[in-house]
Design a protein around this motif. Structure first.
Motif, PDB file in Angstrom:
ATOM      1  N   ILE A  91       8.583   4.420  -3.300  1.00 36.67           N
ATOM      2  CA  ILE A  91       7.153   4.075  -3.231  1.00 36.67           C
ATOM      3  C   ILE A  91       6.371   5.384  -3.237  1.00 36.67           C
ATOM      4  O   ILE A  91       6.550   6.226  -2.351  1.00 36.67           O
ATOM      5  CB  ILE A  91       6.835   3.274  -1.939  1.00 36.67           C
ATOM      6  CG1 ILE A  91       7.686   2.005  -1.853  1.00 36.67           C
ATOM      7  CG2 ILE A  91       5.347   2.955  -1.869  1.00 36.67           C
ATOM      8  CD1 ILE A  91       7.268   0.875  -2.755  1.00 36.67           C
ATOM      9  N   CYS A 135       3.138   8.141  -2.983  1.00 34.79           N
ATOM     10  CA  CYS A 135       2.167   8.338  -1.903  1.00 34.79           C
ATOM     11  C   CYS A 135       0.824   7.683  -2.244  1.00 34.79           C
ATOM     12  O   CYS A 135       0.511   7.410  -3.405  1.00 34.79           O
ATOM     13  CB  CYS A 135       1.973   9.831  -1.624  1.00 34.79           C
ATOM     14  SG  CYS A 135       1.169  10.705  -2.964  1.00 34.79           S
ATOM     15  N   SER A 136       0.038   7.441  -1.200  1.00 34.80           N
ATOM     16  CA  SER A 136      -1.284   6.817  -1.362  1.00 34.80           C
ATOM     17  C   SER A 136      -2.270   7.792  -1.989  1.00 34.80           C
ATOM     18  O   SER A 136      -2.190   9.008  -1.762  1.00 34.80           O
ATOM     19  CB  SER A 136      -1.839   6.398   0.003  1.00 34.80           C
ATOM     20  OG  SER A 136      -0.974   5.503   0.638  1.00 34.80           O
ATOM     21  N   GLY A 146      -1.177  -1.344  -3.881  1.00 34.15           N
ATOM     22  CA  GLY A 146      -1.058  -0.432  -2.741  1.00 34.15           C
ATOM     23  C   GLY A 146      -1.857   0.845  -2.893  1.00 34.15           C
ATOM     24  O   GLY A 146      -1.729   1.762  -2.075  1.00 34.15           O
ATOM     25  N   ASP A 147      -2.673   0.961  -3.984  1.00 40.31           N
ATOM     26  CA  ASP A 147      -3.514   2.144  -4.208  1.00 40.31           C
ATOM     27  C   ASP A 147      -2.690   3.423  -4.179  1.00 40.31           C
ATOM     28  O   ASP A 147      -3.025   4.385  -3.483  1.00 40.31           O
ATOM     29  CB  ASP A 147      -4.644   2.197  -3.162  1.00 40.31           C
ATOM     30  CG  ASP A 147      -5.864   2.966  -3.684  1.00 40.31           C
ATOM     31  OD1 ASP A 147      -6.172   2.841  -4.879  1.00 40.31           O
ATOM     32  OD2 ASP A 147      -6.506   3.673  -2.886  1.00 40.31           O
ATOM     33  N   ARG A 148      -1.618   3.414  -4.948  1.00 36.76           N
ATOM     34  CA  ARG A 148      -0.680   4.538  -4.931  1.00 36.76           C
ATOM     35  C   ARG A 148      -0.608   5.249  -6.282  1.00 36.76           C
ATOM     36  O   ARG A 148      -1.038   4.709  -7.294  1.00 36.76           O
ATOM     37  CB  ARG A 148       0.714   4.040  -4.525  1.00 36.76           C
ATOM     38  CG  ARG A 148       0.716   3.465  -3.123  1.00 36.76           C
ATOM     39  CD  ARG A 148       2.051   2.849  -2.726  1.00 36.76           C
ATOM     40  NE  ARG A 148       1.961   2.341  -1.369  1.00 36.76           N
ATOM     41  CZ  ARG A 148       2.073   3.081  -0.265  1.00 36.76           C
ATOM     42  NH1 ARG A 148       2.289   4.373  -0.381  1.00 36.76           N
ATOM     43  NH2 ARG A 148       1.960   2.539   0.926  1.00 36.76           N
ATOM     44  N   LYS A 149      -0.010   6.429  -6.262  1.00 37.71           N
ATOM     45  CA  LYS A 149       0.091   7.238  -7.483  1.00 37.71           C
ATOM     46  C   LYS A 149       1.297   6.794  -8.323  1.00 37.71           C
ATOM     47  O   LYS A 149       2.251   7.556  -8.527  1.00 37.71           O
ATOM     48  CB  LYS A 149       0.208   8.724  -7.116  1.00 37.71           C
ATOM     49  CG  LYS A 149      -1.053   9.305  -6.507  1.00 37.71           C
ATOM     50  CD  LYS A 149      -0.814  10.663  -5.884  1.00 37.71           C
ATOM     51  CE  LYS A 149      -0.779  11.784  -6.897  1.00 37.71           C
ATOM     52  NZ  LYS A 149      -2.132  12.261  -7.238  1.00 37.71           N
ATOM     53  N   TRP A 150       1.266   5.541  -8.739  1.00 41.01           N
ATOM     54  CA  TRP A 150       2.351   5.006  -9.561  1.00 41.01           C
ATOM     55  C   TRP A 150       2.355   5.670 -10.940  1.00 41.01           C
ATOM     56  O   TRP A 150       1.299   6.011 -11.477  1.00 41.01           O
ATOM     57  CB  TRP A 150       2.162   3.498  -9.780  1.00 41.01           C
ATOM     58  CG  TRP A 150       2.280   2.635  -8.569  1.00 41.01           C
ATOM     59  CD1 TRP A 150       1.266   2.059  -7.871  1.00 41.01           C
ATOM     60  CD2 TRP A 150       3.491   2.217  -7.917  1.00 41.01           C
ATOM     61  NE1 TRP A 150       1.755   1.313  -6.817  1.00 41.01           N
ATOM     62  CE2 TRP A 150       3.122   1.388  -6.828  1.00 41.01           C
ATOM     63  CE3 TRP A 150       4.855   2.453  -8.147  1.00 41.01           C
ATOM     64  CZ2 TRP A 150       4.044   0.801  -5.976  1.00 41.01           C
ATOM     65  CZ3 TRP A 150       5.781   1.870  -7.299  1.00 41.01           C
ATOM     66  CH2 TRP A 150       5.383   1.058  -6.228  1.00 41.01           C
ATOM     67  N   PRO A 188      -5.432   7.814   3.789  1.00 39.11           N
ATOM     68  CA  PRO A 188      -5.479   7.126   2.493  1.00 39.11           C
ATOM     69  C   PRO A 188      -6.902   6.694   2.135  1.00 39.11           C
ATOM     70  O   PRO A 188      -7.650   6.199   2.986  1.00 39.11           O
ATOM     71  CB  PRO A 188      -4.572   5.904   2.706  1.00 39.11           C
ATOM     72  CG  PRO A 188      -3.614   6.328   3.771  1.00 39.11           C
ATOM     73  CD  PRO A 188      -4.401   7.221   4.683  1.00 39.11           C
ATOM     74  N   GLU A 227      -2.948  -3.527   2.350  1.00 41.99           N
ATOM     75  CA  GLU A 227      -2.458  -3.844   1.008  1.00 41.99           C
ATOM     76  C   GLU A 227      -2.040  -5.316   0.999  1.00 41.99           C
ATOM     77  O   GLU A 227      -1.661  -5.873   2.023  1.00 41.99           O
ATOM     78  CB  GLU A 227      -1.232  -2.973   0.687  1.00 41.99           C
ATOM     79  CG  GLU A 227      -1.495  -1.484   0.768  1.00 41.99           C
ATOM     80  CD  GLU A 227      -0.202  -0.671   0.827  1.00 41.99           C
ATOM     81  OE1 GLU A 227       0.838  -1.166   0.353  1.00 41.99           O
ATOM     82  OE2 GLU A 227      -0.246   0.456   1.338  1.00 41.99           O
ATOM     83  N   VAL A 235      -5.662   4.346 -10.529  1.00 42.75           N
ATOM     84  CA  VAL A 235      -4.359   3.672 -10.411  1.00 42.75           C
ATOM     85  C   VAL A 235      -4.256   2.666 -11.558  1.00 42.75           C
ATOM     86  O   VAL A 235      -5.180   1.897 -11.809  1.00 42.75           O
ATOM     87  CB  VAL A 235      -4.181   2.984  -9.022  1.00 42.75           C
ATOM     88  CG1 VAL A 235      -5.275   1.971  -8.750  1.00 42.75           C
ATOM     89  CG2 VAL A 235      -2.822   2.306  -8.924  1.00 42.75           C
TER      90      VAL A 235
END
Length: 434
Positions: free
Chosen positions: A3, A5-6, A368-372, A110, A334, A400
């Motif tokens: 997963i 990071c935010s 999840g507002d993440r750096k995917w 975050p 989330e 995102v």
């Protein structure tokens, strides 16, 4: 599964950093101006107590702006509302993720958390300032956004009602095209977002309908076909669609029009709307906005607008449209935590045949507002959130995005550095996992 990071304002130069540094203080300044401008109205309505309430609110908001701009630690919510303890438990959870001596703060925590926290604190500022506690500080901006979009509203209501007069003679292909067109209208209606424009005018001045063809190449993920398949496979049987709303104003009209066509084409027998229970992200829809919008339509002298108002009011009265609100939509969590935090809401969504999530904040909470990585499948970014088949209908206004073809994001970044935040691009992104 790793997963990432935010997203956070601790990454200087990121959109999250720009938001916390510039956009959020700008929104708070606008709140202060709005409350101050209503001073005479408060005096008229409540006498000297109204002025005392206004002074309390202004002092609270000035202090809050200072906390944010100087990166002070996040402090507990002190009002006594049903969600106060959930917010304070979440603050403890954020603390538990940090090392000894570290505190959650505006620029280090975050982005999703601190931005949601700002709007909850604005609500607290009003709650602690009786007798003006129930005043919606964003109401004027939302109402203006609708009124300035009136030409676009007329065009859309006219298009809908004219299509419906010939609906009995429309072929299956014609019905599919009509649905697809109004789903795209609902997508591009999402551009009208006052939290992105800092509360400045961001209305829809012209009809979107004439621009759909030219906008098509800007839809980066278009799963309309999958959405149509799931809705049309059991046509005429009992069928429920849920729409998790985003903005009031023109976008809300586009969502109502989409809900209307779902019933008219017998793709759904009931549509459930989920709105916010407190003023949120400047232009997010509350029950007051729904009631106000229908009232506006009913009072107009345009026949198709007032016809829409009549039908939509009747839909709500007869239960063909159902209104819901839940505290969870105005928490910082989330959506993958919904089953634990709000099991009643999760089981409500499980009753749906399709859940449409409108807008950017819902997408941030879905992923999840993440750096995917751009190519990560949507279903993977949803982690454990699979209550029903779902679809995100969103114009891009934060950094995102998942589910793109290899190289697509990188290619866009070369020609348009702001492609993820400009609202120019959109997605209709579907996931069938349950």
């Amino acid at each position: 599964m790793d997963i990432p990071c935010s997203l956070s304002a601790r990454f200087e130069g990121s959109f999250a950093y720009f938001t916390v540094k510039d956009r959020l203080p700008q929104i708070l300044t606008k709140v202060i101006d709005t409350v101050h401008r209503y001073k005479h109205k408060f005096l008229e309505e409540y006498g000297e107590e109204g002025i005392d309430g206004e002074k309390r609110a202004l002092a609270y908001f000035s202090k809050l702006r200072n906390e944010m701009q100087t990166d002070k630690p996040i402090i507990p919510i002190i009002d006594d509302l049903p969600d106060t303890h959930i917010w304070n438990e979440y603050l403890q959870y954020q603390k538990s993720l940090l090392g000894d001596g570290e505190q959650p703060s505006w620029f280090r925590s975050p982005w999703l958390y601190v931005e949601c926290y700002l709007y909850r604190r604005i609500h607290e500022g009003m709650t602690l300032s009786p007798p003006i506690s129930t005043y919606d500080v964003f109401m004027e901006a939302k109402n203006d956004g609708y009124l300035q979009s009136e030409n676009a509203v007329i065009a859309l209501c006219t298009h809908l009602q004219e299509f419906k007069t010939n609906i009995a003679d429309t072929s299956e292909a014609g019905c599919k095209e009509a649905f697809s067109k109004l789903l795209q209208v609902s997508l591009w209606g999402n551009k009208c977002d006052l939290s992105i424009s800092g509360g400045q005018d961001n209305s829809q001045k012209f009809s979107i309908l004439n621009s759909l063809e030219s906008f098509k190449s800007n839809i980066l993920v278009d799963n309309t076909e999958s959405v149509w398949q799931i809705l049309s496979q059991k046509k005429n049987s009992s069928r429920r669609v849920d729409i998790v709303l985003d903005n009031a104003g023109f976008e809300l009209i586009t969502d109502f029009v989409l809900a209307d066509i779902l019933l008219s084409l017998k793709l759904a027998t009931e549509v459930h709307f989920h709105a916010k229970c407190i003023p949120w992200y400047v232009s997010d829809t509350t029950k007051r906005d729904i009631d106000w919008t229908i009232k506006q339509l009913l009072s107009t002298n345009n026949r198709w607008m007032s016809k829409c108002g009549e039908i939509w009011k009747e839909n709500l009265k007869k239960g063909r449209w159902v209104y819901h609100e839940h505290l969870f939509w105005t928490l910082p969590h989330e959506f993958c935590s919904m089953a634990q935090t709000a099991p009643d809401l999760y089981s409500e969504l499980q009753k749906s045949d399709l859940v449409l999530f409108k807008g950017d904040l819902n997408y941030r909470k879905l992923t999840g507002d993440r750096k995917w990585d751009f190519t990560v499948p949507f279903t993977q970014a949803l982690t454990t959130f699979h209550p029903a088949p779902l679809c995100s209908v969103r114009t891009l206004k934060s950094d995102v995005q998942v589910g793109l073809k290899p190289g697509a994001g990188e290619q866009l970044a070369v020609s348009e550095t702001d492609w993820m935040i400009s609202g120019k691009y959109g997605i209709i992104q579907f996931d069938a996992s349950v």
